[in-house]
Design a protein around this motif. Structure first.
Motif, PDB file in Angstrom:
ATOM      1  N   ARG A 220       0.988  -1.471   0.088  1.00 31.56           N
ATOM      2  CA  ARG A 220      -0.001  -0.094  -0.060  1.00 31.56           C
ATOM      3  C   ARG A 220       0.945   1.264   0.033  1.00 31.56           C
ATOM      4  N   LEU A 221       1.312   1.461  -1.182  1.00 31.14           N
ATOM      5  CA  LEU A 221       2.379   2.576  -1.317  1.00 31.14           C
ATOM      6  C   LEU A 221       1.809   3.801  -2.229  1.00 31.14           C
ATOM      7  N   TRP A 222       2.185   5.061  -2.112  1.00 24.89           N
ATOM      8  CA  TRP A 222       1.907   5.565  -3.196  1.00 24.89           C
ATOM      9  C   TRP A 222       3.161   6.756  -3.439  1.00 24.89           C
ATOM     10  N   VAL A 223       3.015   7.850  -4.128  1.00 25.77           N
ATOM     11  CA  VAL A 223       4.137   8.836  -4.430  1.00 25.77           C
ATOM     12  C   VAL A 223       3.948  10.070  -3.902  1.00 25.77           C
ATOM     13  N   ALA A 244      -3.644  12.086 -15.004  1.00 26.66           N
ATOM     14  CA  ALA A 244      -2.300  11.078 -15.416  1.00 26.66           C
ATOM     15  C   ALA A 244      -1.223  11.649 -15.116  1.00 26.66           C
ATOM     16  N   ALA A 245      -0.410  10.877 -14.820  1.00 26.04           N
ATOM     17  CA  ALA A 245       1.093  11.146 -14.492  1.00 26.04           C
ATOM     18  C   ALA A 245       2.150  10.036 -14.851  1.00 26.04           C
ATOM     19  N   GLU A 246       3.343  10.225 -14.724  1.00 25.23           N
ATOM     20  CA  GLU A 246       4.313   9.233 -15.094  1.00 25.23           C
ATOM     21  C   GLU A 246       5.182   9.434 -13.906  1.00 25.23           C
ATOM     22  N   PHE A 256       6.275   3.997 -13.783  1.00 25.66           N
ATOM     23  CA  PHE A 256       4.732   3.567 -13.501  1.00 25.66           C
ATOM     24  C   PHE A 256       3.771   4.336 -13.937  1.00 25.66           C
ATOM     25  N   GLU A 257       2.735   3.936 -14.410  1.00 25.60           N
ATOM     26  CA  GLU A 257       1.611   5.000 -14.687  1.00 25.60           C
ATOM     27  C   GLU A 257       1.122   5.420 -13.451  1.00 25.60           C
ATOM     28  N   ALA A 279      -1.333   7.877  -6.970  1.00 28.38           N
ATOM     29  CA  ALA A 279      -1.877   6.591  -6.766  1.00 28.38           C
ATOM     30  C   ALA A 279      -0.985   5.859  -7.913  1.00 28.38           C
ATOM     31  N   LEU A 280      -0.153   4.787  -7.568  1.00 25.33           N
ATOM     32  CA  LEU A 280       0.558   4.072  -8.582  1.00 25.33           C
ATOM     33  C   LEU A 280      -0.685   2.975  -9.101  1.00 25.33           C
ATOM     34  N   LYS A 281      -0.526   2.886 -10.524  1.00 25.19           N
ATOM     35  CA  LYS A 281      -1.362   1.811 -11.412  1.00 25.19           C
ATOM     36  C   LYS A 281      -0.719   0.646 -11.352  1.00 25.19           C
ATOM     37  N   GLY A 282      -1.096  -0.591 -11.045  1.00 21.97           N
ATOM     38  CA  GLY A 282      -0.354  -2.002 -10.854  1.00 21.97           C
ATOM     39  C   GLY A 282       0.372  -2.261  -9.775  1.00 21.97           C
TER      40      GLY A 282
END
Length: 374
Positions: A220-223, A244-246, A256-257, A279-282
């Motif tokens: 359960r991570l985010w950036v 959207a972000a990269e 990561f998307e 929030a990271l996708k995948g």
């Protein structure tokens, strides 16, 4: 009377020749103007070949600069476990990096408060049992017609008070946790990885102090990225939930998307930047909290114009100008507000229109007072 010449005739001839040369030089054409006080400039045809003009281009998301950030636990993914009462550490059951399940023992502690809480619970249980028994006997006597209503009322009041005391004692004992006597065990409230253990056997720890053990869920991570206050204007359209972000994490050699999950509302007073949360996708893969990240917002810069970096001049130390060609062919300075720059182009936040003809090469020929190029 014959004339006398203090200088030889050869010297006089040389002086006359030098004077003629000086006169000829003073009449030679002056170089092309490099900008006048009125703020305009006209160039001779000889210098125009060094000037190139073009209209500004629409800025795109790729022009937005890289935002610094780091991988972090979501707030719900971390648990900080401290002691509910003043106590002494008896044993440590875990180590940093260990994976634990919910309810796993972390520390065993010893406290007189724990013993007192358990004693209070036992006493409250006994009082409650006695009060309930008295209320039952009064109810039985009332059914047989030999009891008094006032005595039954007193018994019922005492039973209610005993129930409240018992509930309070149970809550206090449950807060301390399981164990016997003066010892109790701190357990993991959720599964995860032990991040820190800030305790030593024999140490006295206090209620309300620092957490003794921290447990986090690595899935359960985010950036968390940081937007400079100066760039908020150009990123306003991109700071909406779901944008959207990269994300690139150099330490993990991974991209990561991501999607914008939230925007902070307070600018840091020292570094003048605003936090945003992605929030990271995948799957997070090999990411670990604390890793540095590079974030690019896909919509950053949309709606603005851009020009080559060489088109922007700096005057008076901070004022940024570009030269714009008018309908008469002459050039006039225009003050602009710039944003992020990348790949040789700079974003223009204010000061230009799409139809303007901007000097993109040779701008320094028009202004000798410009201090430097961007």
């Amino acid at each position: 009377m014959p004339l006398s010449f203090p200088l030889p005739l050869s010297r006089i001839g040389l002086l006359l020749a030098a004077a003629c040369l000086a006169t000829a030089c003073s009449k030679s054409p002056a170089p092309a103007p490099a900008g006048d006080k009125a703020g305009g400039a006209a160039l001779s045809e000889a210098f125009r070949k060094y000037i190139e003009v073009e209209p500004p281009s629409a800025a795109h998301g790729a022009l937005g600069g890289v935002l610094p950030g780091q991988v972090a636990f979501r707030p719900q993914a971390m648990a900080a476990i401290g002691t509910p009462v003043d106590a002494r550490v008896v044993s440590i059951e875990v180590r940093p990096g260990q994976t634990v399940a919910a309810g796993a023992p972390l520390l065993t502690l010893q406290s007189a408060d724990a013993a007192a809480a358990r004693a209070d619970l036992a006493q409250a249980q006994a009082k409650a049992a006695a009060a309930e028994d008295l209320l039952r006997r009064q109810d039985e006597m009332m059914r047989k017609g030999v009891g008094l209503e006032v005595e039954r009322f007193d018994a019922e009041t005492a039973a209610r008070q005993a129930r409240a005391d018992l509930e309070r004692a149970r809550s206090a004992a449950a807060l301390i946790g399981g164990g016997q006597g003066d010892r109790f065990v701190l357990r993991a409230p959720a599964g995860g990885v032990v991040l820190n253990v800030r305790a030593n056997v024999g140490a006295v720890v206090s209620h309300g102090g620092d957490a003794l053990v921290e447990v986090g869920d690595p899935k359960r991570l985010w950036v968390v990225a940081y937007v400079p206050e100066s760039a908020l204007a150009e990123l306003t359209a991109s700071l909406a939930a779901g944008e959207a972000a990269e994300v690139r994490v150099p330490a993990a050699d991974a991209r990561f998307e991501a999607a914008l999950d939230g925007v902070g509302q307070v600018v840091d007073g020292e570094q003048r930047r605003l936090p945003i949360y992605l929030a990271l996708k995948g799957a997070a893969g090999k990411l670990a909290p604390g890793m540095l990240a590079e974030v690019r917002l896909a919509g950053a810069g949309d709606g603005f114009l851009s020009v080559p970096t060489a088109a922007v001049l700096i005057k008076d130390g901070s004022r940024r100008i570009v030269y714009v060609q008018g309908e008469d062919g002459n050039f006039a300075p225009r003050t602009v507000r710039t944003g992020a720059s990348r790949n040789g182009r700079v974003m223009i936040l204010e000061g230009l229109q799409p139809a303007d003809k901007v000097v993109v090469r040779g701008a320094l020929l028009l202004d000798s007072e410009a201090e430097q190029l961007l």
